[in-house]
Design a protein around this motif. Structure first.
Motif, short mmCIF file in Angstrom:
data_model
loop_
_atom_site.label_atom_id
_atom_site.label_comp_id
_atom_site.label_asym_id
_atom_site.label_seq_id
_atom_site.Cartn_x
_atom_site.Cartn_y
_atom_site.Cartn_z
N ALA A 21 -12.75 -10.47 -60.20
CA ALA A 21 -13.85 -11.09 -59.48
C ALA A 21 -15.03 -10.13 -59.40
O ALA A 21 -14.86 -8.92 -59.37
N ARG A 22 -16.23 -10.70 -59.35
CA ARG A 22 -17.44 -9.90 -59.39
C ARG A 22 -17.41 -8.83 -58.31
O ARG A 22 -16.85 -9.00 -57.24
N ALA A 23 -18.06 -7.72 -58.62
CA ALA A 23 -18.17 -6.65 -57.64
C ALA A 23 -19.06 -7.11 -56.51
O ALA A 23 -20.04 -7.81 -56.72
N ALA A 24 -18.71 -6.75 -55.31
CA ALA A 24 -19.53 -7.08 -54.15
C ALA A 24 -18.97 -6.32 -52.96
O ALA A 24 -17.83 -5.85 -52.98
N VAL A 25 -19.78 -6.21 -51.92
CA VAL A 25 -19.34 -5.57 -50.69
C VAL A 25 -18.87 -6.66 -49.73
O VAL A 25 -19.57 -7.65 -49.51
N THR A 26 -17.69 -6.48 -49.18
CA THR A 26 -17.13 -7.42 -48.22
C THR A 26 -17.27 -6.86 -46.81
O THR A 26 -16.95 -5.69 -46.58
N ILE A 27 -17.73 -7.68 -45.91
CA ILE A 27 -17.79 -7.31 -44.50
C ILE A 27 -16.62 -7.98 -43.79
O ILE A 27 -16.40 -9.17 -43.96
N THR A 28 -15.86 -7.20 -43.05
CA THR A 28 -14.73 -7.73 -42.29
C THR A 28 -14.98 -7.46 -40.80
O THR A 28 -15.35 -6.34 -40.42
N PHE A 29 -14.76 -8.47 -40.00
CA PHE A 29 -15.01 -8.36 -38.56
C PHE A 29 -13.68 -8.10 -37.83
O PHE A 29 -12.69 -8.79 -38.05
N TRP A 30 -13.71 -7.11 -36.94
CA TRP A 30 -12.51 -6.62 -36.28
C TRP A 30 -12.65 -6.66 -34.76
O TRP A 30 -13.75 -6.54 -34.22
N SER A 31 -11.51 -6.76 -34.09
CA SER A 31 -11.47 -6.60 -32.63
C SER A 31 -10.37 -5.60 -32.29
O SER A 31 -9.41 -5.42 -33.04
N HIS A 32 -10.55 -4.95 -31.15
CA HIS A 32 -9.56 -3.98 -30.67
C HIS A 32 -9.32 -4.25 -29.20
O HIS A 32 -10.26 -4.28 -28.41
N GLU A 33 -8.08 -4.46 -28.83
CA GLU A 33 -7.77 -4.86 -27.46
C GLU A 33 -6.93 -3.85 -26.69
O GLU A 33 -7.03 -3.76 -25.48
N PRO A 85 -9.69 6.39 -38.71
CA PRO A 85 -8.74 5.53 -39.44
C PRO A 85 -7.61 5.01 -38.57
O PRO A 85 -7.17 3.85 -38.72
N THR A 86 -7.10 5.84 -37.65
CA THR A 86 -6.00 5.39 -36.80
C THR A 86 -6.44 4.28 -35.85
O THR A 86 -5.65 3.37 -35.54
N TYR A 87 -7.70 4.32 -35.43
CA TYR A 87 -8.22 3.28 -34.54
C TYR A 87 -8.35 1.97 -35.29
O TYR A 87 -7.98 0.90 -34.79
N VAL A 88 -8.87 2.04 -36.52
CA VAL A 88 -9.00 0.84 -37.35
C VAL A 88 -7.62 0.25 -37.61
O VAL A 88 -7.41 -0.96 -37.49
N ALA A 89 -6.66 1.10 -37.95
CA ALA A 89 -5.31 0.62 -38.24
C ALA A 89 -4.65 -0.01 -37.02
O ALA A 89 -3.77 -0.86 -37.16
N GLY A 90 -5.09 0.37 -35.83
CA GLY A 90 -4.54 -0.19 -34.61
C GLY A 90 -5.33 -1.37 -34.08
O GLY A 90 -5.05 -1.87 -32.99
N SER A 91 -6.29 -1.84 -34.85
CA SER A 91 -7.12 -2.98 -34.46
C SER A 91 -6.68 -4.23 -35.23
O SER A 91 -5.71 -4.18 -35.99
N ASP A 92 -7.40 -5.32 -35.04
CA ASP A 92 -7.05 -6.58 -35.70
C ASP A 92 -8.21 -7.08 -36.56
O ASP A 92 -9.32 -7.26 -36.06
#
Length: 220
Positions: A21-33, A85-92
């Motif tokens: 698939a074509r190259a592109a930047v993906t934005i992903t939205f996260w929450s941390h509770e 990185p640990t915070y991102v990994a512990g988020s959703d």
């Protein structure tokens, strides 16, 4: 002729894998509770711009420069929040959107505008917090249903509401960060994609040219 068809089929298959698939930047939205910090919303940027350039793998949120009772009294200094990185990994990870280069550029301008010392870096708990930051990013990538007054202090609930309002326009994720990050493929630079595709195409052309040349046993 059967070996020729088999080789063509094999090379076509190789070409298919050489042209992802074509190259592109993906934005992903996260929450941390969970944890000792406040509930938080942020987004990640990952991929390679369509126009080429260095791979992107970053995250951005917005928070108060310091946590104090002043947060409850009025505006305080804010700053960009770059999660470990640990915070991102512990988020959703809630949902993603594949951006155009124009949208990607606009999101980077948003990040700059909310960075420390800029006019938009003022943190207000009621109307200029981390949820408002991701709301503006969602607006840039063309999402709707962004006005959720009762959810602007509830990152997870807000993002779930926005995702539900944009079915067909977002890529649902709904995964814990560790599992989601483990599912991601390596980022392949545009140049590497182009080189692989060109090599496969050259091999295909050479093989078909050689195999279709007449031999002494071929009818004239």
């Amino acid at each position: 002729m059967r070996p020729l068809f088999r080789l063509i089929a094999l090379l076509c298959l190789c070409l298919g894998y050489a042209l992802p698939a074509r190259a592109a930047v993906t934005i992903t939205f996260w929450s941390h509770e969970l944890g000792n910090s406040f509930p938080h919303a942020f987004f990640t940027l990952r991929g390679v711009p369509d126009a080429g350039g260095a791979p992107v793998d970053a995250n951005f949120g917005f928070t108060a420069k310091s946590v104090s009772p002043a947060l409850l009294m009025g505006p305080v200094s804010g700053k960009l929040d770059i999660a470990k990185p640990t915070y991102v990994a512990g988020s959703d990870a809630q949902f993603s959107v594949v951006m155009t280069d124009v949208q990607y550029t606009q999101v980077l301008k948003l990040v700059d505008a909310w960075s420390e010392g800029k006019p938009d870096s003022v943190y207000r708990l009621g109307d200029h917090n981390c949820v408002h930051f991701v709301k503006e990013a969602a607006r840039i990538v063309g999402l709707s249903g962004l006005d959720q007054p009762k959810l602007m202090k509830k990152p997870r609930s807000y993002l779930k509401a926005v995702g539900a309002a944009n079915i067909g326009r977002v890529i649902p994720v709904g995964m814990h960060g560790k599992a989601y990050l483990a599912s991601l493929a390596p980022i392949v630079p545009v140049g590497a994609i182009s080189a692989t595709s060109a090599s496969a195409a050259t091999a295909y052309q050479s093989a078909t040219a050689t195999l279709t040349q007449p031999t002494s046993a071929s009818p004239r």
